[in-house]
Design an enzyme around this catalytic site. Structure first.
Site, short mmCIF file in Angstrom:
data_model
loop_
_atom_site.label_atom_id
_atom_site.label_comp_id
_atom_site.label_asym_id
_atom_site.label_seq_id
_atom_site.Cartn_x
_atom_site.Cartn_y
_atom_site.Cartn_z
N LYS A 114 0.81 -1.22 0.00
CA LYS A 114 0.00 0.00 0.00
C LYS A 114 0.85 1.27 0.00
O LYS A 114 0.42 2.29 -0.55
CB LYS A 114 -0.97 0.00 1.19
CG LYS A 114 -2.10 -1.01 1.02
CD LYS A 114 -3.31 -0.66 1.83
CE LYS A 114 -4.47 -1.58 1.44
NZ LYS A 114 -5.68 -1.38 2.21
N LYS A 198 -5.14 -9.08 -5.81
CA LYS A 198 -6.46 -9.35 -5.24
C LYS A 198 -7.48 -8.32 -5.70
O LYS A 198 -7.11 -7.16 -6.01
CB LYS A 198 -6.38 -9.40 -3.71
CG LYS A 198 -6.24 -8.07 -3.02
CD LYS A 198 -6.58 -8.18 -1.54
CE LYS A 198 -6.59 -6.78 -0.93
NZ LYS A 198 -7.35 -6.66 0.27
N LYS A 201 -11.12 -2.60 -3.44
CA LYS A 201 -11.94 -1.39 -3.63
C LYS A 201 -11.12 -0.26 -4.23
O LYS A 201 -11.63 0.58 -4.95
CB LYS A 201 -12.45 -0.87 -2.27
CG LYS A 201 -13.27 -1.82 -1.49
CD LYS A 201 -13.79 -1.09 -0.25
CE LYS A 201 -13.92 -2.03 0.93
NZ LYS A 201 -12.75 -2.01 1.82
N1 AQP Z 1 -10.06 -9.94 -2.86
C1 AQP Z 1 -10.44 -10.44 -1.69
N2 AQP Z 1 -10.66 -11.76 -1.55
C2 AQP Z 1 -11.07 -12.29 -0.35
N3 AQP Z 1 -11.29 -11.53 0.75
C3 AQP Z 1 -11.07 -10.22 0.65
N4 AQP Z 1 -11.19 -9.21 1.53
C4 AQP Z 1 -10.86 -8.04 0.92
N5 AQP Z 1 -10.53 -8.25 -0.35
C5 AQP Z 1 -10.64 -9.60 -0.56
C6 AQP Z 1 -11.62 -9.39 2.91
O1 AQP Z 1 -12.70 -8.50 3.15
C7 AQP Z 1 -12.63 -8.07 4.51
C8 AQP Z 1 -12.76 -6.59 4.55
O2 AQP Z 1 -11.64 -6.01 3.91
P1 AQP Z 1 -11.35 -4.47 4.07
O3 AQP Z 1 -12.27 -3.72 3.23
O4 AQP Z 1 -11.39 -4.11 5.51
O5 AQP Z 1 -9.88 -4.26 3.65
P2 AQP Z 1 -9.03 -4.75 2.46
O6 AQP Z 1 -8.64 -6.18 2.69
O7 AQP Z 1 -7.91 -3.80 2.34
O8 AQP Z 1 -10.02 -4.70 1.23
P3 AQP Z 1 -9.87 -3.92 -0.11
O9 AQP Z 1 -11.07 -4.16 -0.92
O10 AQP Z 1 -8.57 -4.26 -0.77
O11 AQP Z 1 -9.90 -2.43 0.36
P4 AQP Z 1 -8.91 -1.27 0.04
O12 AQP Z 1 -8.79 -1.22 -1.43
O13 AQP Z 1 -9.55 -0.07 0.66
O14 AQP Z 1 -7.62 -1.65 0.72
C9 AQP Z 1 -11.32 -8.58 5.09
O15 AQP Z 1 -11.57 -9.72 5.88
C10 AQP Z 1 -10.53 -8.96 3.88
O16 AQP Z 1 -9.66 -10.04 4.16
#
Ligand code: AQP
Length: 334
Positions: A114, A198, A201
């Site tokens: 990140k 992965k 968002k």
């Molecule tokens: N691609 C994924 N596959 C499986 N699980 C996922 N999670 C996120 N992306 C995937 C799981 O969703 C939960 C909430 O995640 P989060 O929104 O708190 O944070 P993150 O993992 O950082 O998700 P994003 O979508 O990638 O958000 P941004 O882009 O803002 O960083 C967690 O349990 C995560 O494991």
């Protein structure tokens, strides 16, 4: 030590929730609420580790609550609240900042991803984020944490911090060592544009993900455009190893239909990817479209969503305050 099982997990209000959040976390949240006491938190303090526009953040918090409800979380069964409304999270995070080690944080791969190439410019919050995550979990003495595979390393750090606290303050078993609950099949849903990254968002291209609010047309368009392969679908898993995008589509199909990957391969091997994509679009529309409609409906009554957060906050705060009293005592704070 209390043997009570307690689930805690959080989701960042950083934009539209997507299929990865749903299959990796939310679906699991819903099934667990019938088995154990569950606390689900909209982690707004984690979100601000990267800059969020204040009015967008407020909307995203409510939209995350709407997504929780639309996927099946029941505020009468689970505690639903936002992290910043319970100040114990930041108080315990400070204490744990003093327990956690710099060497441990330096190993966190998500910070490296990140922060990108210019780490000097990343916020300090982004760097110590895993300590706040440990505080979120330990504040409630949670025993189980449902997360996607991307959070595995952070959860291992939470376990190390709990262990070190128990050793440092000579209070064996004070904090339970939290167990990760990671879905077996699709623990990591990958981007539709790049099967090595992965689904996320914050990825710029909306074509990389299926959002929970996507319409049937958008789902069809995104799956049609998803990267796949010019050769027919192979017959065995071994031949899929070098085709991460194709494997991702098959994994999603297998997870949503609840069929094993082998069964799915038997159905589609030798066929063109367009065959799989049509079937995948159909089952995704069946699963996602009703959720999106419900999110939009729930967002028409924001007062109701705020009321759910308020009630959840009261319940969460009661548990947090009780635990914090004991934590302060262990550390020697007057
Ligand atoms: N691609 C994924 N596959 C499986 N699980 C996922 N999670 C996120 N992306 C995937 C799981 O969703 C939960 C909430 O995640 P989060 O929104 O708190 O944070 P993150 O993992 O950082 O998700 P994003 O979508 O990638 O958000 P941004 O882009 O803002 O960083 C967690 O349990 C995560 O494991």
């Amino acid at each position: 030590m209390s043997k009570k099982k307690l689930v805690f997990s959080g989701v960042q209000p950083t934009g539209n929730l997507h299929l990865g959040n749903y299959l990796g976390a939310l679906k699991n949240f819903v099934s667990l609420q019938n088995e154990m006491e569950c606390i689900y938190c909209v982690v707004d303090l984690h979100a601000i580790t990267t800059f969020q526009k204040p009015d967008e953040l407020q909307n995203n918090v409510l939209e995350t609550v709407a997504s929780f409800l639309a996927t099946g979380l029941d505020p009468n069964k689970s505690i639903i609240f936002n992290q910043s409304s319970v100040s114990g999270h930041t108080e315990l995070a400070w204490i744990l900042n003093c327990v956690s080690r710099i060497g441990w944080l330096n190993r966190m791969t998500q910070f490296k991803d990140k922060a990108g190439s210019d780490k000097e410019k990343a916020s300090v919050g982004l760097y110590i984020y895993p300590n706040l995550m440990a505080a979120d979990i330990l504040l409630y003495k949670a025993t189980h944490v449902p997360v996607g595979a991307d959070q595995k390393q952070h959860l291992e750090l939470s376990r190390d911090i709990a262990q070190k606290f128990n050793n440092d303050f000579n209070c064996k078993d004070f904090f339970p060592i939290p167990e990760p609950l990671i879905p077996k099949n699709v623990s990591r849903v990958m981007s539709l544009r790049d099967g090595t990254k992965k689904m996320s968002k914050s990825e710029e291209s909306d074509f990389s993900r299926i959002n929970l609010k996507d319409s049937a047309d958008e789902i069809i368009k995104k799956i049609k455009k998803a990267k796949s392969d010019s050769e027919p679908i192979p017959e065995n898993l071994k031949n899929l190893e070098k085709k991460p995008e194709a494997l991702n589509l098959l994994n999603i199909y297998s997870e949503v239909t609840k069929k094993s990957l082998e069964t799915v391969l038997n159905e589609v091997s030798g066929k063109e990817y367009s065959f799989l994509k049509t079937k995948l679009s159909e089952i995704l529309i069946g699963e996602i479209e009703p959720i999106g409609k419900e999110i939009k409906k729930l967002l028409n009554n924001k007062d109701h969503l705020k009321q759910i957060l308020k009630k959840g906050r009261e319940k969460a705060n009661n548990i947090a305050e009780e635990n914090l009293k004991n934590i302060r005592e262990k550390v020697g704070l007057l």
